[in-house]
Design a protein around this motif. Structure first.
Motif, PDB file in Angstrom:
ATOM      1  N   UNK A 237       0.800  -1.225   0.000  1.00 13.96           N
ATOM      2  CA  UNK A 237       0.000   0.000   0.000  1.00 13.96           C
ATOM      3  C   UNK A 237       0.835   1.278   0.000  1.00 13.96           C
ATOM      4  N   UNK A 238       2.115   1.200   0.412  1.00 13.51           N
ATOM      5  CA  UNK A 238       2.980   2.386   0.312  1.00 13.51           C
ATOM      6  C   UNK A 238       3.209   2.731  -1.153  1.00 13.51           C
ATOM      7  N   UNK A 239       3.567   1.723  -1.953  1.00 14.84           N
ATOM      8  CA  UNK A 239       3.829   1.958  -3.374  1.00 14.84           C
ATOM      9  C   UNK A 239       2.542   2.270  -4.133  1.00 14.84           C
ATOM     10  N   UNK A 240       1.429   1.652  -3.717  1.00 12.60           N
ATOM     11  CA  UNK A 240       0.163   1.837  -4.449  1.00 12.60           C
ATOM     12  C   UNK A 240      -0.541   3.141  -4.075  1.00 12.60           C
ATOM     13  N   UNK A 241      -0.513   3.503  -2.776  1.00 16.03           N
ATOM     14  CA  UNK A 241      -1.301   4.666  -2.328  1.00 16.03           C
ATOM     15  C   UNK A 241      -0.496   5.724  -1.574  1.00 16.03           C
ATOM     16  N   UNK A 242       0.714   5.388  -1.143  1.00 15.79           N
ATOM     17  CA  UNK A 242       1.475   6.290  -0.280  1.00 15.79           C
ATOM     18  C   UNK A 242       1.652   5.697   1.116  1.00 15.79           C
ATOM     19  N   UNK A 243       0.696   4.838   1.512  1.00 15.02           N
ATOM     20  CA  UNK A 243       0.835   4.085   2.763  1.00 15.02           C
ATOM     21  C   UNK A 243       0.655   4.893   4.031  1.00 15.02           C
ATOM     22  N   UNK A 244       0.914   4.251   5.170  1.00 13.11           N
ATOM     23  CA  UNK A 244       0.678   4.889   6.476  1.00 13.11           C
ATOM     24  C   UNK A 244       1.376   6.247   6.593  1.00 13.11           C
ATOM     25  N   UNK A 245       2.572   6.355   5.991  1.00 14.93           N
ATOM     26  CA  UNK A 245       3.317   7.609   6.154  1.00 14.93           C
ATOM     27  C   UNK A 245       2.659   8.786   5.439  1.00 14.93           C
TER      28      UNK A 245
ATOM     29  N   UNK B 292       2.148  -0.387 -14.235  1.00 14.39           N
ATOM     30  CA  UNK B 292       1.339  -1.307 -15.037  1.00 14.39           C
ATOM     31  C   UNK B 292       0.333  -2.079 -14.192  1.00 14.39           C
ATOM     32  N   UNK B 293       0.775  -2.554 -13.036  1.00 19.26           N
ATOM     33  CA  UNK B 293      -0.133  -3.296 -12.153  1.00 19.26           C
ATOM     34  C   UNK B 293       0.120  -2.899 -10.707  1.00 19.26           C
ATOM     35  N   UNK B 294      -0.940  -2.984  -9.904  1.00 22.97           N
ATOM     36  CA  UNK B 294      -0.794  -2.689  -8.481  1.00 22.97           C
ATOM     37  C   UNK B 294      -1.223  -3.890  -7.657  1.00 22.97           C
ATOM     38  N   UNK B 295      -0.368  -4.264  -6.698  1.00 21.38           N
ATOM     39  CA  UNK B 295      -0.713  -5.329  -5.758  1.00 21.38           C
ATOM     40  C   UNK B 295      -0.702  -4.723  -4.364  1.00 21.38           C
ATOM     41  N   UNK B 296      -1.823  -4.113  -3.942  1.00 23.26           N
ATOM     42  CA  UNK B 296      -1.816  -3.426  -2.657  1.00 23.26           C
ATOM     43  C   UNK B 296      -1.918  -4.399  -1.487  1.00 23.26           C
ATOM     44  N   UNK B 297      -2.004  -3.844  -0.295  1.00 20.33           N
ATOM     45  CA  UNK B 297      -2.076  -4.638   0.932  1.00 20.33           C
ATOM     46  C   UNK B 297      -0.913  -4.278   1.819  1.00 20.33           C
TER      47      UNK B 297
ATOM     48  N   UNK C  23     -10.337   5.603   8.263  1.00 16.83           N
ATOM     49  CA  UNK C  23     -10.358   5.280   6.835  1.00 16.83           C
ATOM     50  C   UNK C  23      -9.051   5.688   6.149  1.00 16.83           C
ATOM     51  N   UNK C  24      -8.455   6.774   6.665  1.00 20.28           N
ATOM     52  CA  UNK C  24      -7.284   7.349   5.988  1.00 20.28           C
ATOM     53  C   UNK C  24      -5.966   6.609   6.203  1.00 20.28           C
ATOM     54  N   UNK C  25      -5.901   5.715   7.215  1.00 21.88           N
ATOM     55  CA  UNK C  25      -4.593   5.183   7.628  1.00 21.88           C
ATOM     56  C   UNK C  25      -3.747   4.654   6.463  1.00 21.88           C
ATOM     57  N   UNK C  26      -4.330   3.814   5.617  1.00 23.18           N
ATOM     58  CA  UNK C  26      -3.528   3.187   4.554  1.00 23.18           C
ATOM     59  C   UNK C  26      -3.776   3.762   3.167  1.00 23.18           C
ATOM     60  N   UNK C  27      -4.896   4.472   2.997  1.00 22.06           N
ATOM     61  CA  UNK C  27      -5.354   4.764   1.633  1.00 22.06           C
ATOM     62  C   UNK C  27      -4.711   5.980   1.001  1.00 22.06           C
TER      63      UNK C  27
END
Lengths: 261, 413
Positions: free
Chosen positions: A83-91, A130-135, A235-239
C-alpha cells in the motif's frame, strides 16, 4: 530467463519479506525466472534491464524518485507492491493535514536532513505503473499469481470486490452488524479476510474496492461508536491520496461535516 | 594524502545504507554510516489518532520486527491507562515473540548472514549445493511465521495484537500443534548453533564501551527495567534520561549514546548479560561451543542469535503447555482510556526499543516518542568500523569492504 527485480523505496521491507515467505513457490520459480536485482536478499545485483520490476515503498526522498524513474526506464513491466507503493501508505495519512516542513521540524528538529524529503507519494504519482498489488503487506499468493500470469502472457487481474465478499465466502459473521468498526464494505478484497476471521474489523490496508461508498461507510462507523473525525482518520490510515480525495469530495458536496469533529 | 572508500549500497540488510571511510596519510580520519532510508514520521502520524489505531500504525515501522513494535506500543498504552492483562494474555504475547524471533533470526542467519561465511552471493544461490541447509532456514522461518499467523492473524502486520489482548485465541489443538512444531525444530536449531559456531570469527572490533538490555531474573524480552553493563539499573520511565538521541547530519537514522558513549544492544548484549539466566538445556549447549560467552566480538552476535532461538523454542514449549493446562481462558480484558503518559520497552530481535505516548482523556494520542534499535546502533557500528579499519591496515580495499559489510550485517541493522 525472465529477469525480475525487487526494489525497495521508503517502507518497512515487509512486502519484500513476504516475497521471501513464498518459500516453495520461489524454489519453483527459480527455474524460470532470475532475480537479477533483490538487494535485501543478495549481493550481486544488476540494475540494467528488467522484464518485471516490483517496487515496494512510497516515493519520499529525492533518491526514491531517482531510483523509480530509472527503474521505469529499464523495465518492460512495473508492478507497485504494497500500500505504500500503491497509495502512499501509512506515512502519507496526514498529507492533507500538515506540511512536510512541520513534520520534519517536529520529528527531527530541523528541515535539513541528509536527503531531500517531500510528502510521501504513490509510485503512480511519479511514473506509469502497469499493475498494483496493494495490501499491508501485499498478499503473497497474488505475487506468485502475478509472476505466473506474466510468464504465460496473461494480464494479471484481481477483481476489486469488497472484503464483505470474502466474509460471505468464509462464512464469517458480519462484524459491522456486531457493532465492531470494520472497513470491509469499502475495501479491495483478495487477502482472504484474515482480520475479520480473527474478529478484528477490516482496517482497510488494501485500499478502495470499486465504487466505494464513503458516505455510507462513515455513517455506519458513527453508528458503531466512532466520531466523524475518528471515522475519517480510521479510513485514511492506509489509503493515502485515495481517501483524502474521497473525503474532501464528500465535504465539498456537503454530505459530511468538516474533519476533526 | 587523502583516500576514500565507499560502500554505496549495503546488500542483505533491511533498509538502505552506505558507508563512507576517509583516510588521510594512511590513517583513518572519519567514518560515516549513512542510512538513506526515507523518514516516515511515526511520532507525527500517530498524533490525534485513537489509541486503538496506534499499534496498527507503529507496526509498520518494521516488517520483520512488527511484533516488537506492536507489543512495545501496547505495553505503553496499557501503562498509560493503568490496564492489567491476565497471565494467559501475557503468555500468548510471549509465544508470539517466540514466533517473531524464530522468523527474524532465521531470516537473518540463513538469508542475510550465511552467504558471507559460505562464500556465496545469496542463500538462493546456495540452494543447489546445500539444499538441506537452505531448507532448514526456510523451515525455521516457517515455524515462526505460523506462530505469528496463528496468534496475530497474519504473518506480517497481524492485526489481532491489541491493547487489552486478542480478539480471538488459538484452540487447544492449535496450541498442541505449535508445541509439536517447536519440539520438531529443536534439533534443527541445535544444528544451526553448531553451524554458526563452526565458522571462524576474526575479531575486528575493540571492547564495547557499554551494553544495554532489559533486566530480569530470567532471560526476558519484555519488562519494566533496564540494565547497563557497568552495573547501572534504570526504569523504562528513565529511558530518555539515559539514552540520548541526536539528529544526524548525514544519516536519516538518529544518533544515540548512553553517558556520552556508543553502546551495544541486541542478541550479543542479551546473551552476555543473561548467560546465567538461560535454561539448563541451553546452558549445556553453550558450554560445549567453540565460541565463548560473554564475548566482545561483534561477529559472535550470529552465534548469540542461534542460542536465543534455542532458549525461546524451549520457552515456547513451556508456554504452550501452560496455556493448554489453563484452557479455556479469556483472550481480552477491557481497556478504558484516560489522560496520561505510558512507557513501553521491548527487546526486538536486533535490540532494545522504546515507545512513549501521551493521551488525552478520550484516548487520542497527544505526543509520541519512539527510539528504534537502528538509531541506537548507529554509534556502536561506526565505532566498530573505526576499530576494524585500524586493525585491518594490511587489507586491500576489496577485503576491507567485505569485512565492513560482515560487521555491519552482524548487527542486522
Amino acid at each position: 530467463m525472465v529477469k525480475i527485480g525487487v526494489m525497495g523505496l521508503t517502507g518497512c521491507s515487509g512486502c519484500q519479506c513476504e516475497i521471501l515467505n513464498c518459500e516453495d513457490a520461489i524454489y519453483k520459480l527459480l527455474g524460470k525466472v532470475e532475480f537479477s536485482y533483490f538487494p535485501l536478499a543478495q549481493d550481486s545485483n544488476s540494475f540494467e534491464e528488467f522484464d518485471v520490476l516490483f517496487v515496494e515503498g512510497s516515493v519520499t526522498t529525492d533518491l526514491d524518485e531517482e531510483k523509480v524513474r530509472k527503474g521505469r526506464e529499464i523495465s518492460k513491466i512495473l508492478v507497485a507492491i504494497g500500500s505504500c507503493a500503491c497509495y502512499g501508505g501509512v506515512q502519507s495519512q496526514r498529507n492533507d493535514e500538515v506540511t512536510i516542513e512541520e513534520m520534519l521540524k517536529e520529528v527531527y528538529g530541523t528541515t535539513e536532513l541528509s536527503v531531500k524529503v517531500s510528502k510521501p507519494k504513490a509510485v503512480s504519482e511519479i511514473v506509469k505503473v502497469d499493475y498494483e498489488l496493494p495490501g499491508c503487506p501485499l498478499d503473497k499468493r497474488q505475487f506468485v499469481y502475478t509472476v505466473a500470469f506474466l510468464l504465460n502472457g496473461v494480464r494479471p487481474f484481481f477483481p476489486k470486490t469488497p472484503v464483505c465478499h470474502e466474509c460471505k465466502l468464509s462464512e464469517t459473521e458480519c462484524l459491522t452488524l456486531k457493532g465492531i468498526p470494520c472497513q470491509g464494505p469499502i475495501t479491495f478484497a483478495g487477502c482472504g479476510a484474515p482480520c475479520t476471521i480473527s474478529g478484528v474489523g477490516c482496517q482497510g490496508c488494501r485500499g478502495d474496492c470499486d465504487f466505494p461508498n464513503y458516505e455510507e461507510m462513515v455513517s455506519i462507523l458513527k453508528k458503531n461508536g466512532l466520531s466523524e473525525g475518528d471515522a475519517f482518520r480510521f479510513i485514511k490510515v492506509f489509503r493515502g491520496k485515495q481517501a483524502q480525495d474521497g473525503i474532501s469530495k464528500l465535504i465539498s458536496r456537503g454530505a459530511l461535516n468538516e474533519k476533526g469533529a | 594524502m587523502k583516500k576514500e572508500l565507499n560502500i554505496n549500497h549495503l546488500t542483505r540488510v533491511e533498509g538502505h545504507g552506505a558507508v563512507n571511510i576517509v583516510f588521510e596519510n594512511e590513517r583513518l580520519k572519519e567514518i560515516k554510516l549513512k542510512f538513506t532510508e526515507g523518514p516516515r514520521f511515526f511520532e507525527y502520524i500517530t498524533r490525534e489518532r485513537l489509541y486503538t489505531e496506534i499499534p496498527k500504525i507503529v507496526s509498520r515501522i518494521c516488517g520483520i520486527c512488527y511484533v516488537s513494535h506492536r507489543l512495545a506500543s501496547i505495553s505503553a498504552i496499557e501503562d498509560a491507562f493503568g490496564a492489567k492483562v491476565t497471565p494467559e494474555i501475557e503468555l500468548l504475547r510471549k509465544l508470539l515473540v517466540v514466533g517473531e524471533y524464530l522468523e527474524s533470526h532465521a531470516l537473518h542467519l540463513y538469508f542475510l548472514a550465511l552467504p558471507d561465511y559460505m562464500g556465496y552471493p545469496s542463500t538462493l544461490a546456495m540452494a543447489k549445493d546445500y539444499p538441506n541447509v537452505v531448507k532448514r532456514g526456510f523451515l525455521l522461518k516457517d515455524v515462526g511465521n505460523k506462530i505469528m499467523k496463528l496468534i496475530g492473524g497474519k504473518t506480517i502486520h497481524g492485526e489481532n495484537i491489541l491493547p487489552g489482548g486478542f480478539k480471538s485465541v488459538p484452540s487447544k489443538e492449535q496450541l498442541q500443534k505449535v508445541q509439536d512444531d517447536l519440539y520438531k525444530v529443536i534439533p534443527e536449531i541445535k544444528a544451526t548453533i553448531s553451524l554458526f559456531d563452526s565458522f571462524e570469527y576474526p575479531k575486528f572490533n575493540e571492547k564495547y564501551p557499554l551494553s544495554l538490555c532489559i533486566d530480569g531474573d530470567s532471560f526476558t524480552l519484555m519488562g519494566d527495567n533496564l540494565a547497563l553493563s557497568d552495573g547501572t539499573l534504570f526504569t523504562k520511565k528513565e529511558y530518555e534520561l539515559f539514552v540520548e538521541e541526536k539528529t544526524s547530519t548525514y544519516s536519516t537514522a538518529k544518533y544515540s549514546t548512553v553517558k556520552g558513549k556508543p553502546f551495544l544492544i541486541g542478541p550479543l548484549s542479551r546473551i552476555n548479560y543473561h548467560l546465567d539466566n538461560l535454561r539448563s538445556e541451553t546452558k549445556e549447549v553453550v558450554s560445549l561451543l567453540e565460541t565463548s560467552f560473554p564475548s566482545d566480538n561483534s561477529l559472535h552476535a550470529n552465534v548469540a542469535r542461534a542460542v536465543e532461538m534455542l532458549e525461546l523454542a524451549l520457552e515456547g514449549i513451556e508456554i504452550t503447555q501452560m496455556l493448554i493446562n489453563s484452557y479455556p481462558f479469556k483472550g481480552e480484558v477491557e481497556v478504558k482510556p484516560k489522560a496520561g503518559t505510558g512507557y513501553g520497552v521491548k527487546e526486538a530481535p536486533r535490540g532494545t526499543l522504546y515507545h512513549k505516548y501521551t493521551f488525552d482523556e478520550s484516548g487520542r494520542c497527544v505526543s509520541a516518542n519512539i527510539i528504534t534499535p537502528t538509531a541506537q546502533l548507529q554509534a556502536i557500528i561506526e565505532k566498530d568500523l573505526g576499530d576494524l579499519v585500524e586493525l585491518s591496515l594490511d587489507a586491500d580495499d576489496a577485503e576491507l569492504r567485505k569485512r565492513a559489510e560482515m560487521l555491519i550485517r552482524a548487527y542486522d541493522p
